[in-house]
Design a protein around this motif. Structure first.
Motif, PDB file in Angstrom:
ATOM      1  N   UNK A  16       0.827  -1.210   0.000  1.00 37.17           N
ATOM      2  CA  UNK A  16       0.000   0.000   0.000  1.00 37.17           C
ATOM      3  C   UNK A  16       0.854   1.250   0.000  1.00 37.17           C
ATOM      4  N   UNK A  17       1.951   1.223   0.752  1.00 36.30           N
ATOM      5  CA  UNK A  17       2.831   2.393   0.819  1.00 36.30           C
ATOM      6  C   UNK A  17       3.508   2.663  -0.515  1.00 36.30           C
ATOM      7  N   UNK A  18       3.731   1.611  -1.313  1.00 30.81           N
ATOM      8  CA  UNK A  18       4.391   1.780  -2.609  1.00 30.81           C
ATOM      9  C   UNK A  18       3.400   1.924  -3.763  1.00 30.81           C
ATOM     10  N   UNK A  19       2.120   2.005  -3.436  1.00 33.40           N
ATOM     11  CA  UNK A  19       1.092   2.100  -4.479  1.00 33.40           C
ATOM     12  C   UNK A  19       1.126   3.471  -5.142  1.00 33.40           C
ATOM     13  N   UNK A  20       1.022   3.484  -6.455  1.00 34.76           N
ATOM     14  CA  UNK A  20       1.012   4.745  -7.202  1.00 34.76           C
ATOM     15  C   UNK A  20      -0.411   5.289  -7.308  1.00 34.76           C
ATOM     16  N   UNK A 211       2.660   0.986   8.515  1.00 32.86           N
ATOM     17  CA  UNK A 211       1.600   0.364   9.317  1.00 32.86           C
ATOM     18  C   UNK A 211       0.496   1.374   9.637  1.00 32.86           C
ATOM     19  N   UNK A 212       0.908   2.583   9.978  1.00 30.52           N
ATOM     20  CA  UNK A 212      -0.077   3.627  10.267  1.00 30.52           C
ATOM     21  C   UNK A 212      -0.872   3.974   9.015  1.00 30.52           C
ATOM     22  N   UNK A 213      -0.219   3.988   7.879  1.00 33.23           N
ATOM     23  CA  UNK A 213      -0.920   4.255   6.623  1.00 33.23           C
ATOM     24  C   UNK A 213      -1.994   3.198   6.365  1.00 33.23           C
ATOM     25  N   UNK A 214      -1.657   1.944   6.624  1.00 29.73           N
ATOM     26  CA  UNK A 214      -2.620   0.867   6.400  1.00 29.73           C
ATOM     27  C   UNK A 214      -3.811   0.980   7.351  1.00 29.73           C
ATOM     28  N   UNK A 215      -3.537   1.226   8.634  1.00 27.41           N
ATOM     29  CA  UNK A 215      -4.614   1.320   9.625  1.00 27.41           C
ATOM     30  C   UNK A 215      -5.530   2.497   9.312  1.00 27.41           C
ATOM     31  N   UNK A 216      -4.941   3.638   9.015  1.00 33.90           N
ATOM     32  CA  UNK A 216      -5.734   4.844   8.737  1.00 33.90           C
ATOM     33  C   UNK A 216      -6.548   4.675   7.454  1.00 33.90           C
ATOM     34  N   UNK A 217      -5.949   4.089   6.429  1.00 32.49           N
ATOM     35  CA  UNK A 217      -6.660   3.908   5.159  1.00 32.49           C
ATOM     36  C   UNK A 217      -7.829   2.946   5.313  1.00 32.49           C
ATOM     37  N   UNK A 218      -7.609   1.831   6.000  1.00 25.28           N
ATOM     38  CA  UNK A 218      -8.696   0.866   6.206  1.00 25.28           C
ATOM     39  C   UNK A 218      -9.835   1.507   6.986  1.00 25.28           C
TER      40      UNK A 218
END
Length: 317
Positions: A16-20, A211-218
């Protein structure tokens, strides 16, 4: 973190962090933003009267966060418009949403399954915008937590924060819709994200960035989908907000008693004045009905008779 390793989501967070974001996620952001503008009261009329004003409003909806954060960082506010590809893509979407024959694009995008997908993709872009603003501010003001929060908030929710200026472009002036007076859900969730990413950037929050990016996005995607499916506009933090407000901001004021006394006195005075005028009016109407002269009429008649007697005395002299 061991928990993320056990749940096999570490690879997902890195992916997710490397997603364009370009072009598909940016396109979803532009479609949802322009559709939100079209659904504003009077926006369709403006699109027919002044296409230029409508286009400019659409660009503010699409790039408002970058414009506002640029102003706050003393950077050229037109810098977001220097990316010709993004501006061209947003302009094409604007034209199709407002002027497509038989309104096909808007009708298709307004279908619930497709709109759910587009709104979820837009929430993904919100994460990148907030994180980009916090990172940009951290590069210039490493020790200022407040500046990082402000820039992240502006970049993620700039379209809402400058809504009053956007309304002026369409000839509308509604200062009561200011987001600082009454925050909408996107503005609130963006502010929370800016706080979290700023705390993580300054190492006050012991959590990896991806990890924070994933939690916040979900969280944002799931909650946005829930709100759209249930038709609810209630914030998930409404209970917490109410408790904090009642605890910290509704305490007894030293002027509360004085204010209550003044209001009570004004009400009593208004009531007494009303009752007095009503009694006077009632008395005069009763006198007229009974054929009795009113006190005011008696006084006037007495003055007239005295003036006549004085005039007759002067003639006699």
């Amino acid at each position: 973190m061991d928990l993320f390793g056990l749940l096999y989501v570490d690879e997902l967070s890195h992916g997710l962090a490397n997603l364009s974001m370009f072009p598909y996620f940016d396109m979803a952001h532009y479609i949802v933003s322009v559709m939100s503008l079209r659904e504003q009261p009077g926006a369709l009329e403006v699109s027919r009267v002044s296409p230029l004003a409508c286009w400019f409003s659409s660009m503010l909806f699409c790039f408002g966060g970058a414009v506002l954060s640029g102003i706050m960082l003393a950077e050229p506010p037109v810098a977001p418009l220097s990316n010709g590809t993004s501006v061209l893509l947003a302009s094409v979407i604007w034209y199709l949403v407002f002027y497509c024959p038989m309104d096909l694009v808007y009708c298709c995008a307004a279908l619930l399954p497709l709109r759910l997908l587009l709104s979820g993709m837009k929430e993904v872009t919100r994460t990148w915008k907030v994180l980009g603003g916090v990172t940009q501010a951290h590069g210039k003001y490493k020790d200022s937590l407040l500046v990082m929060i402000a820039i992240g908030w502006a970049k993620g929710a700039g379209g809402g924060l400058i809504s009053n200026f956007e309304q002026l472009v369409r000839g509308v002036w509604k200062p009561e819709t200011n987001e600082l007076l009454k925050m909408s859900y996107p503005t609130k969730i963006t502010l929370i994200g800016a706080v979290l990413f700023a705390l993580q950037q300054t190492h006050y929050l012991p959590l990896q960035k991806h990890h924070l990016m994933l939690i916040y996005t979900i969280f944002t995607v799931v909650n946005k989908s829930r709100m759209m499916l249930t038709g609810s506009s209630t914030s998930p933090f409404a209970t917490i907000e109410s408790a904090i407000y009642k605890t910290l901001f509704t305490g007894s004021s030293p002027y509360a008693a004085l204010t209550d006394e003044v209001k009570k006195a004004c009400i009593d005075n208004g009531t007494s004045n009303t009752s007095t005028s009503t009694a006077t009016t009632k008395e005069s109407s009763e006198n007229r009905a009974a054929g009795k002269p009113s006190p005011r009429g008696s006084l006037e008649a007495k003055e007239v008779s005295e003036n006549e007697e004085t005039a007759s005395c002067k003639k006699t002299d």
